[in-house]
Design a protein around this motif. Structure first.
Motif, PDB file in Angstrom:
ATOM      1  N   LYS A 149       0.756  -1.152   0.318  1.00 28.26           N
ATOM      2  CA  LYS A 149      -0.454  -0.072   0.060  1.00 28.26           C
ATOM      3  C   LYS A 149       0.282   1.316  -0.114  1.00 28.26           C
ATOM      4  O   LYS A 149       1.878   1.773   0.759  1.00 28.26           O
ATOM      5  N   HIS A 181      -1.028  -4.139   3.659  1.00 31.43           N
ATOM      6  CA  HIS A 181      -2.728  -3.747   3.867  1.00 31.43           C
ATOM      7  C   HIS A 181      -2.320  -4.137   5.478  1.00 31.43           C
ATOM      8  O   HIS A 181      -3.998  -3.126   6.038  1.00 31.43           O
ATOM      9  N   TRP A 188      -2.953   2.702  -4.250  1.00 28.34           N
ATOM     10  CA  TRP A 188      -3.268   3.380  -3.423  1.00 28.34           C
ATOM     11  C   TRP A 188      -3.625   2.736  -2.210  1.00 28.34           C
ATOM     12  O   TRP A 188      -4.103   3.325  -1.429  1.00 28.34           O
ATOM     13  N   ARG A 200      -7.431   2.523  -2.447  1.00 27.04           N
ATOM     14  CA  ARG A 200      -8.295   1.948  -2.895  1.00 27.04           C
ATOM     15  C   ARG A 200      -8.769   2.468  -3.990  1.00 27.04           C
ATOM     16  O   ARG A 200      -7.587   2.917  -4.712  1.00 27.04           O
ATOM     17  N   CYS A 201     -10.211   2.549  -4.054  1.00 28.61           N
ATOM     18  CA  CYS A 201     -10.985   2.204  -5.631  1.00 28.61           C
ATOM     19  C   CYS A 201     -11.281   3.744  -6.168  1.00 28.61           C
ATOM     20  O   CYS A 201     -11.075   4.477  -5.960  1.00 28.61           O
ATOM     21  N   CYS A 202     -10.585   3.695  -7.122  1.00 28.14           N
ATOM     22  CA  CYS A 202     -10.525   5.016  -7.665  1.00 28.14           C
ATOM     23  C   CYS A 202     -11.511   4.925  -9.001  1.00 28.14           C
ATOM     24  O   CYS A 202     -11.125   5.207  -9.905  1.00 28.14           O
ATOM     25  N   GLU A 205      -9.536  -4.904  -1.125  1.00 23.70           N
ATOM     26  CA  GLU A 205      -9.060  -3.269  -1.101  1.00 23.70           C
ATOM     27  C   GLU A 205      -8.515  -3.554  -2.009  1.00 23.70           C
ATOM     28  O   GLU A 205      -7.117  -3.546  -2.501  1.00 23.70           O
ATOM     29  N   GLY A 206      -8.341  -1.763  -2.460  1.00 23.02           N
ATOM     30  CA  GLY A 206      -7.958  -1.252  -3.585  1.00 23.02           C
ATOM     31  C   GLY A 206      -8.152  -1.723  -5.316  1.00 23.02           C
ATOM     32  O   GLY A 206      -7.458  -1.485  -5.922  1.00 23.02           O
TER      33      GLY A 206
END
Length: 665
Positions: free
Chosen positions: A67, A142, A270, A272-274, A303-304
């Protein structure tokens, strides 16, 4: 670079690394990146000071992924994800069974290994990690209690000299450093929409081969794939410029209509979902496939991570980096065929100014570049890599400082390099004649990359490899690597191959011109722009001398008067002026008869060629319009003037003969 021995600690004290101390010197190099704002806020803590039960890896491997923190090293963290898929590679980089927290053997040190310049190099660190308010400020897992990523990042930072040196980079470079293998960068762009005429593009922006995902099917489960953006995509609105993500998996899924859709699961470092496309958790895409399949695929998303389809993938990302699989025996596996390349050879070389830095094929000194023999014993698949060493200046064992102390740009750390290969019938050949023929294989053009790769199926025989920089006199060390499915041998050409004799029936006359590109007036840019014809032009003639031997009769060099740290990409064209037209006339409807392109960030560009008798003009330019600079243009022409043919021989004195002229009465 010397290998570092495993640290020793006396008594119960914990190891403290004197070569990479918990100070600003380990964090910063020139404070040119956003992490410079952290100065004065960073403290260094050992994992047992950060949490109660630290471990290297979590029980759930999905929680072991990296992360990203405040450091812009997504390019490195994407490569770290590949290690989690390949335990034998992870064990190579991070040797197992090292004593950790809670072990009586623990002494606060960890050992890592990175592939550097042809060999594995050990790096030892202590486990004091940079924190803000007792929380890791750079990369982490994470799971906050796992520390393998933070420790690996610190070792890689030590290898480079500081954490700040890891700000921005290429996924391909970190993949090679962590595996010792190869990685290639492919484009996702739509070439059909690009203009046909692209001869003068900057060699740093060369058009890469377009990726065909079907090509990777033989190795889709084994290779590393990373995608990156050069600018903010429309859907991935949070992503900034030059961000790299990892392709975790991709598969064909049947839709309810009976067709197939290619889906790719992407991980953002990162964490996180973007993404806001059709395949987010409640997106409309899922209604097109079987609900059971939809639930199963959505359950894989950690996650992400997020799913997208092939159309979204091709439109949102600019290029893809593919890392070659490596078997547990250490053999490279071809991403083109899936074949194991069980034969491997490598040789180091160097471009030295005035000796072996001959420049590109535009230069008359090209033949002075280093040369290598590749002998292919039987038909097989062959990969040839040219890897240049980054231009470092070593101040301490690992503290590496670039030769230039300004912006951290690729042009400062790497030369523009290329690799050409010719098939030869036998080891004795005419070098000059051979170099006038097209190579049987070559890299696309000279490019500012750490490594360029050739691939092909080669028949038995001898091949001559010539690595080169674009600029004559540009110095660098390099490594030639060859991977093959069949038996091969690689050797350096110790003595020059036979070449054509030097011509002795002429001389060269050199003229010098000074000029300027002035913004808004004479800085017209390359032929891509209508303003190209505003550039200065310099007419000259080639005389009709029927007795001059065939061969090169014109040499042109363009030199820009700017510091190395602030160069424009430059080049020039030669146009023939129609008979009867004034010398200053520019034939705008004609193509140039010769060109020195692509435009390149360098002080000098040169071209040697043969021109037929007539009137010509030289048009020098920068790649973009309105780039101001002064320049000098040198024009050397062969002129017909008989020279004395002496009987001088190496090691012998010249025997002079007197000739007496007698006047006839």
């Amino acid at each position: 670079m010397k290998e570092e021995s495993r640290p020793e600690c006396g008594g119960e004290g914990l190891f403290e690394d004197q070569h990479f101390p918990p100070e600003d010197t380990s964090l910063f190099c020139d404070r040119s990146t956003p992490i410079a704002k952290l100065q004065g806020y960073v403290t260094w803590c050992r994992p047992q000071e950060i949490c109660q039960s630290p471990a290297l890896f979590p029980d759930n491997i999905n929680q072991a992924h990296a992360k990203q923190g405040l450091l812009g090293d997504c390019w490195f963290l994407c490569a770290c994800s590949f290690l989690l898929k390949n335990k034998h590679l992870l064990n190579k980089v991070f040797p197992p069974d090292q004593p950790q927290w809670g072990d009586s053997r623990y002494r606060g040190s960890f050992q890592f290994s990175f592939w550097q310049q042809g060999r594995w190099t050990d790096v030892a660190i202590d486990d004091r990690l940079p924190c803000i308010n007792s929380t890791l400020c750079f990369a982490r897992c994470h799971t906050p209690t796992a520390f393998w990523v933070a420790l690996l990042e610190k070792a890689y930072a030590k290898l480079h000299g500081s954490y700040e040196r890891l700000w921005a980079g290429q996924v391909s470079e970190s993949l090679v450093d962590l595996t010792g293998g190869l990685a290639e960068r492919w484009s996702l762009g739509d070439f059909e929409s690009e203009p046909e005429q692209r001869p003068e593009q900057d060699s740093d922006q060369v058009r890469r081969r377009k990726l065909d995902l079907n090509l990777l099917y033989p190795v889709k489960e084994e290779c590393a794939i990373s995608c990156s953006t050069h600018s903010s995509p429309g859907g991935a609105s949070e992503l900034g410029q030059y961000h790299a993500l990892t392709v975790m998996e991709w598969l064909d899924v049947k839709t309810v209509s009976g067709s197939e859709v290619l889906l790719l699961r992407i991980r953002n470092p990162w964490g996180r979902c973007c993404w806001g496309g059709a395949w987010i958790e409640s997106g409309p895409g899922w209604s097109s496939i079987n609900p059971v399949s939809a639930l199963e695929l959505q359950s894989r998303v950690a996650e992400g991570e997020f799913w997208l389809d092939e159309t979204e993938f091709l439109s949102q990302f600019d290029d893809v980096t593919v890392g070659y699989p490596i078997s547990e025996d250490g053999h490279l596996k071809s991403i083109y065929t899936g074949n194991l390349l069980t034969h491997h050879h490598q040789l180091a070389g160097r471009w030295m100014k005035g000796h072996s830095a001959g420049g590109s094929r535009n230069s008359s000194s090209y033949s002075s570049n280093p040369k290598f023999w590749l002998k292919v014993c039987e038909r097989g698949e062959v990969l040839i890599s040219l890897l240049q060493h980054r231009k470092w200046r070593h101040t301490e064992q690992y503290a590496q400082t670039p030769q230039e102390e300004s912006e951290n740009t690729k042009h400062q750390h790497y030369q523009a390099i290329a690799l050409h290969m010719w098939k030869v019938e036998k080891k004795r050949f005419n070098l000059s004649r051979m170099l006038n023929k097209p190579p049987c294989a070559s890299s696309h053009c000279h490019a500012y990359e750490r490594e360029v790769v050739l691939h092909g199926q080669l028949e038995p025989g001898y091949f001559l490899l010539i690595p080169s920089t674009y600029q004559p006199g540009a110095e660098a060390r390099f490594l030639i690597r060859v991977f093959s499915s069949s038996s091969i041998s690689l050797s350096a050409l110790k003595s020059p191959a036979p070449s054509l004799p030097l011509t002795t029936d002429g001389e060269w006359e050199t003229l010098y011109f000074r000029g300027s590109w002035v913004e808004g007036r004479t800085a017209g840019g390359s032929r891509n722009f209508l303003s190209h014809w505003q550039n200065p032009c310099f007419p000259f003639t080639v005389c009709d001398e029927s007795t001059v031997t065939l061969g090169v009769n014109v040499r042109i060099t363009l030199h820009q008067s700017r510091p190395d740290t602030d160069l424009h990409p430059i080049g020039f064209h030669i146009y023939k002026i129609p008979q009867g037209e004034p010398e200053q006339t520019l034939p705008r409807d004609q193509d140039p008869v010769a060109s020195c392109v692509p435009h390149c960030f360098t002080q000098d560009v040169s071209l040697t060629c043969r021109l037929s008798p007539g009137a010509y003009t030289i048009v020098p330019s920068t790649y973009q319009p309105d780039c101001s600079a002064d320049f000098t243009l040198s024009l050397a022409r062969r002129i017909h003037r008989k020279v004395v043919k002496s009987q001088e021989r190496l090691g012998r004195a010249i025997q002079e003969i007197s000739h007496i002229s007698v006047m006839q009465s």
